[in-house]
Design a protein around this motif. Structure first.
Motif, short mmCIF file in Angstrom:
data_model
loop_
_atom_site.label_atom_id
_atom_site.label_comp_id
_atom_site.label_asym_id
_atom_site.label_seq_id
_atom_site.Cartn_x
_atom_site.Cartn_y
_atom_site.Cartn_z
N ALA A 137 -2.76 18.00 -1.01
CA ALA A 137 -2.63 18.85 -1.96
C ALA A 137 -2.51 18.34 -3.39
O ALA A 137 -2.73 19.38 -4.25
CB ALA A 137 -1.53 19.88 -1.52
N GLN A 138 -1.80 17.33 -3.50
CA GLN A 138 -1.54 16.81 -4.87
C GLN A 138 -2.69 15.69 -5.55
O GLN A 138 -2.64 15.39 -6.22
CB GLN A 138 -0.29 16.07 -4.95
CG GLN A 138 0.79 17.16 -4.74
CD GLN A 138 2.11 16.36 -4.52
OE1 GLN A 138 2.88 15.94 -5.28
NE2 GLN A 138 2.63 16.11 -3.26
N GLY A 139 -3.70 15.86 -4.64
CA GLY A 139 -4.74 15.05 -5.05
C GLY A 139 -4.82 13.41 -4.88
O GLY A 139 -5.33 12.78 -5.44
N VAL A 140 -3.88 13.25 -3.93
CA VAL A 140 -3.71 11.63 -3.68
C VAL A 140 -3.53 11.29 -2.01
O VAL A 140 -2.67 10.76 -1.52
CB VAL A 140 -2.44 11.22 -4.48
CG1 VAL A 140 -2.68 11.16 -6.07
CG2 VAL A 140 -1.20 12.05 -4.34
N GLY B 197 0.75 -1.22 -0.03
CA GLY B 197 -0.04 -0.10 0.14
C GLY B 197 0.82 1.14 0.02
O GLY B 197 0.47 2.26 -0.74
N GLY B 198 1.95 1.08 0.84
CA GLY B 198 2.86 2.43 0.84
C GLY B 198 3.36 2.58 -0.45
O GLY B 198 3.81 3.87 -0.99
N PHE B 199 4.00 1.49 -1.18
CA PHE B 199 4.57 1.62 -2.48
C PHE B 199 3.55 2.33 -3.45
O PHE B 199 4.05 2.96 -4.24
CB PHE B 199 5.02 0.14 -2.98
CG PHE B 199 5.60 0.09 -4.40
CD1 PHE B 199 6.68 0.60 -4.69
CD2 PHE B 199 4.68 -0.54 -5.48
CE1 PHE B 199 7.14 0.90 -6.11
CE2 PHE B 199 5.02 -0.38 -6.62
CZ PHE B 199 6.45 0.22 -6.86
N LEU B 200 2.26 1.77 -3.33
CA LEU B 200 1.65 2.34 -4.33
C LEU B 200 0.94 3.78 -4.25
O LEU B 200 0.83 4.56 -5.26
CB LEU B 200 0.18 1.35 -4.43
CG LEU B 200 0.35 0.07 -5.10
CD1 LEU B 200 -1.06 -0.82 -4.71
CD2 LEU B 200 0.86 -0.14 -6.38
N HIS B 201 1.08 4.06 -2.91
CA HIS B 201 0.64 5.64 -2.71
C HIS B 201 2.00 6.46 -3.17
O HIS B 201 1.75 7.48 -3.56
CB HIS B 201 0.45 5.70 -1.10
CG HIS B 201 0.07 7.28 -1.08
ND1 HIS B 201 0.96 7.97 -0.11
CD2 HIS B 201 -0.81 7.91 -1.28
CE1 HIS B 201 0.32 9.07 0.11
NE2 HIS B 201 -0.84 9.10 -1.11
N ALA B 202 3.29 5.76 -2.94
CA ALA B 202 4.37 6.31 -3.21
C ALA B 202 4.51 6.69 -4.74
O ALA B 202 4.81 7.72 -5.41
CB ALA B 202 5.74 5.45 -2.83
N THR B 203 4.19 5.84 -5.59
CA THR B 203 4.22 6.06 -7.03
C THR B 203 3.17 6.76 -7.43
O THR B 203 3.21 7.61 -8.36
CB THR B 203 3.84 4.51 -7.81
OG1 THR B 203 2.68 3.96 -7.33
CG2 THR B 203 4.91 3.63 -7.46
N ALA B 204 1.97 6.95 -6.69
CA ALA B 204 0.75 7.92 -7.06
C ALA B 204 1.39 9.34 -6.63
O ALA B 204 1.28 10.24 -7.58
CB ALA B 204 -0.40 7.63 -6.37
#
Length: 280
Positions: free
Chosen positions: A245-248, A176-183
């Motif tokens: 702020a970046q919408g993610v 989950g952290g990896f996917l959020h990092a890529t977003a």
């Protein structure tokens, strides 16, 4: 039935890989699946019923979709004198429940958690942890080793699942952290392929911190404070604000900060981040 014969109940991706591995080791293998078509191409004896499959072998390996399916398949089957090895995913309570059922019905029970993808079963990349019957572990160790590295964790049938749910929670937290990092990276024009090597390097450097945190948690002493709760509370607030702020936004960050906030509110802000475990 021969004492060295092996039965596999369930021929999903894992079950079929188990059966194929035993067959490559020249074992006498009987298989059963609700849909007999799943056995096509296997050089194994295909039983018409689960009861017939269990009767054929001394060792019965169960690889069903979930705990409920494993229960349903075994209910009403004569398992007296059998060695039951259950590789079905479930909770520690599920494993202990089925171990109790096995004991009441005259069988020895060993529970396992698999750390491999089906393609790697039977190779050096496969490992399986077990807990429960030491008799099964000792008697069938050679056969179990054909599936992958064997680690026996003691006679509590739920212990392997205890490890498993903890390890999987860590895995999904990481994913989950990896996917959020890529977003977050994509929101800034950075491709996932560019980010990943730097992220992997940083995560590798974090290994000593995890070992230190583990020692603090086991010792119940968090006075070190090299990575304090207050410092991380501030860092998490900044990260959450940036993500929004970046919408993610990511609820996982909010949940983690809530654990930290609770400890800081109790006056523990200068203690180690590891103390957030007490918020659970």
């Amino acid at each position: 039935m021969t004492s060295e014969a092996i039965t596999v109940l369930g021929l999903g991706n894992l079950g079929r890989a188990l059966a194929e591995t035993f067959l490559r080791a020249d074992r006498a293998v009987t298989v059963w699946n609700r849909s007999a078509a799943k056995a096509e191409g296997l050089a194994a004896t295909v039983a018409g019923t689960a009861a017939d499959a269990v009767a054929a072998s001394g060792l019965v390996v169960v690889a069903m979709l979930d705990h409920q399916a494993a229960q349903q398949v075994l209910t009403g089957v004569d398992v007296r004198g059998k060695a039951l090895v259950n590789l079905t995913s479930g909770t520690p309570g599920d494993a202990r429940e089925l171990a109790g059922w096995a004991a009441a019905n005259g069988a020895e029970y060993l529970h396992g958690a698999v750390y491999a993808v089906p393609q790697t079963i039977g190779t050096d990349a496969s490992s399986i942890i077990y807990s429960g019957s030491a008799v099964v572990h000792e008697q069938w160790q050679k056969s179990l080793a054909e599936l992958g590295k064997v680690t026996f964790l003691g006679d509590d049938a739920g212990r392997a699942s205890g490890y498993d749910v903890a390890i999987l929670s860590g895995m999904y937290g990481l994913l989950g952290g990896f996917l959020h990092a890529t977003a977050l990276a994509r929101a800034n024009g950075i491709e996932a392929g560019e980010l990943t090597p730097m992220l992997l390097s940083w995560l590798t450097d974090l290994q000593p911190a995890l070992t230190m945190f583990a020692g603090e948690i086991d010792g119940g002493s968090y006075a070190g404070g090299e990575s304090s709760l207050a410092m991380n509370q501030s860092g998490l607030a900044t990260l959450i604000r940036a993500a929004e702020a970046q919408g993610v936004p990511f609820a996982g960050l909010d949940a983690f900060k809530a654990l930290v906030d609770r400890q800081v509110a109790e006056g523990r802000g200068e203690e180690s981040l590891a103390r957030a475990v007490e918020s659970f």
